[in-house]
Design a protein around this motif. Sequence first.
Motif, PDB file in Angstrom:
ATOM      1  N   ALA A  80       0.835  -1.207   0.000  1.00 26.08           N
ATOM      2  CA  ALA A  80       0.000   0.000   0.000  1.00 26.08           C
ATOM      3  C   ALA A  80       0.868   1.254   0.000  1.00 26.08           C
ATOM      4  N   PHE A  81       1.970   1.232   0.749  1.00 33.35           N
ATOM      5  CA  PHE A  81       2.876   2.390   0.767  1.00 33.35           C
ATOM      6  C   PHE A  81       3.493   2.617  -0.608  1.00 33.35           C
ATOM      7  N   SER A  82       3.938   1.551  -1.255  1.00 32.61           N
ATOM      8  CA  SER A  82       4.549   1.706  -2.570  1.00 32.61           C
ATOM      9  C   SER A  82       3.543   2.215  -3.599  1.00 32.61           C
ATOM     10  N   VAL A  83       2.301   1.744  -3.518  1.00 30.72           N
ATOM     11  CA  VAL A  83       1.266   2.219  -4.451  1.00 30.72           C
ATOM     12  C   VAL A  83       0.972   3.693  -4.199  1.00 30.72           C
ATOM     13  N   LEU A  84       0.914   4.098  -2.917  1.00 28.10           N
ATOM     14  CA  LEU A  84       0.695   5.504  -2.592  1.00 28.10           C
ATOM     15  C   LEU A  84       1.806   6.371  -3.175  1.00 28.10           C
ATOM     16  N   CYS A  85       3.059   5.969  -2.971  1.00 27.18           N
ATOM     17  CA  CYS A  85       4.183   6.749  -3.498  1.00 27.18           C
ATOM     18  C   CYS A  85       4.172   6.770  -5.022  1.00 27.18           C
ATOM     19  N   TRP A  86       3.830   5.635  -5.627  1.00 27.57           N
ATOM     20  CA  TRP A  86       3.796   5.567  -7.085  1.00 27.57           C
ATOM     21  C   TRP A  86       2.749   6.523  -7.645  1.00 27.57           C
ATOM     22  N   GLN A  87       1.607   6.643  -7.010  1.00 23.54           N
ATOM     23  CA  GLN A  87       0.585   7.566  -7.492  1.00 23.54           C
ATOM     24  C   GLN A  87       1.052   9.012  -7.389  1.00 23.54           C
ATOM     25  N   LEU A  88       1.742   9.355  -6.304  1.00 18.93           N
ATOM     26  CA  LEU A  88       2.247  10.725  -6.149  1.00 18.93           C
ATOM     27  C   LEU A  88       3.344  11.020  -7.175  1.00 18.93           C
TER      28      LEU A  88
ATOM     29  N   SER B  72      -4.355   7.129   1.721  1.00 13.98           N
ATOM     30  CA  SER B  72      -3.919   7.796   2.951  1.00 13.98           C
ATOM     31  C   SER B  72      -5.024   7.798   3.995  1.00 13.98           C
ATOM     32  N   ASP B  73      -6.270   7.959   3.569  1.00 17.65           N
ATOM     33  CA  ASP B  73      -7.390   7.891   4.513  1.00 17.65           C
ATOM     34  C   ASP B  73      -7.545   6.494   5.086  1.00 17.65           C
ATOM     35  N   ARG B  74      -7.370   5.475   4.249  1.00 21.29           N
ATOM     36  CA  ARG B  74      -7.543   4.102   4.704  1.00 21.29           C
ATOM     37  C   ARG B  74      -6.498   3.710   5.751  1.00 21.29           C
ATOM     38  N   PHE B  75      -5.243   4.142   5.553  1.00 22.40           N
ATOM     39  CA  PHE B  75      -4.164   3.721   6.445  1.00 22.40           C
ATOM     40  C   PHE B  75      -3.764   4.797   7.455  1.00 22.40           C
ATOM     41  N   ALA B  76      -4.521   5.889   7.521  1.00 20.70           N
ATOM     42  CA  ALA B  76      -4.250   6.969   8.494  1.00 20.70           C
ATOM     43  C   ALA B  76      -2.857   7.552   8.281  1.00 20.70           C
ATOM     44  N   TRP B  77      -2.497   7.777   7.011  1.00 26.02           N
ATOM     45  CA  TRP B  77      -1.267   8.481   6.659  1.00 26.02           C
ATOM     46  C   TRP B  77      -1.688   9.825   6.049  1.00 26.02           C
ATOM     47  N   PRO B  78      -1.752  10.894   6.839  1.00 24.98           N
ATOM     48  CA  PRO B  78      -2.295  12.169   6.344  1.00 24.98           C
ATOM     49  C   PRO B  78      -1.534  12.691   5.123  1.00 24.98           C
ATOM     50  N   LEU B  79      -2.296  13.056   4.096  1.00 27.10           N
ATOM     51  CA  LEU B  79      -1.741  13.577   2.848  1.00 27.10           C
ATOM     52  C   LEU B  79      -2.072  15.060   2.749  1.00 27.10           C
TER      53      LEU B  79
END
Length: 327
Positions: A237-245, A297-304
């Motif tokens: 999930a972290f890698s997908v988040l970074c890839w989208q950004l 970020s909402d799902r994993f509580a990592w504020p964006l």
Amino acid sequence: MKAKEVQGAVVFRAGAFRRRIAWVFALQFVAVAIVCVMGAYDQAPLPAAIAVIVLVTGLAWLATRREWQPVSALARLISEWHDGQSDPAALQPERLSRRTDADLAVLARGLQGFAARIADYGQRERNFTRDASHELRTPLTVIRMAVDMLADEGGLDERGRRSVRRIHRATRELEALVEVLLILARESDPGGTAEQFVVNDVLRHELETARDLMAGTPVELQLEEPARFALHGSARAFSVLCWQLIRDACQHAEAGRVVVTVLPGAITVSHAAGSAAATRAGGERLSFELAIAQRISDRFAWPLELHASGRPGVARVRFPDILPMRA
């Protein structure tokens, strides 16, 4: 006398609970009034009158508690409910006592229907994630392997190589999109098994993938690491988040540098967009990539935090629970 029928089998009387409670309090009032009148005319000693009042009050409380038992039983059943493990048939009105009020029976029937819909939704979710994971990933893997073999062919001209690179890029983007949709579709176990991973290592791998996809474009990718930390969670999930950004930043940069910076407890993705891209970013809603990143970020509580209206555009992700790295 008014009554209601639930599912055509059991008949529950409407207002039965209110009537029985009214009878209990009416009898209590009559008994207390009689004792008070007898005490006022010296027909009963004071200790006996107090004892009778206490006894009548206790009996009224016991009767009220007995009438409240169906409500307590239903509340206890709901509090112990576990999605996917409990049977919605346990909420069937037929299993209630015949003394149950019709309003409570209607509530139980509504809860049963809601629980059945939730169970069906969970089953559909599991079926979708299982089928999509197999039926979409398998052909994408075949396409990627075929494109890699085609890229190794020596007889392709420059135009053919560009076409192969475009197919390869589209395949990798589609693979990332499938991963995103599967992560967001899973409610019970989003993103796979939790593990401990180093943020810098995952970012380095994502940037290498992004460089392969951005080959031949005037966009330069750079990683700055003034800090280094680890997380406990879903590395995918972290890698997908970074890839989208990173993907969104590359689309807006047009030409120039995209810088990914690892800060203490946060990462930032910044780009120096051209004037047209900056105007477009400030005048439109969130792109698809940023919308997906926001949902992760909402799902994993990592504020964006997004600051895309100025130049350069910056996206910052904060991580409240970081793990320090040993020296």
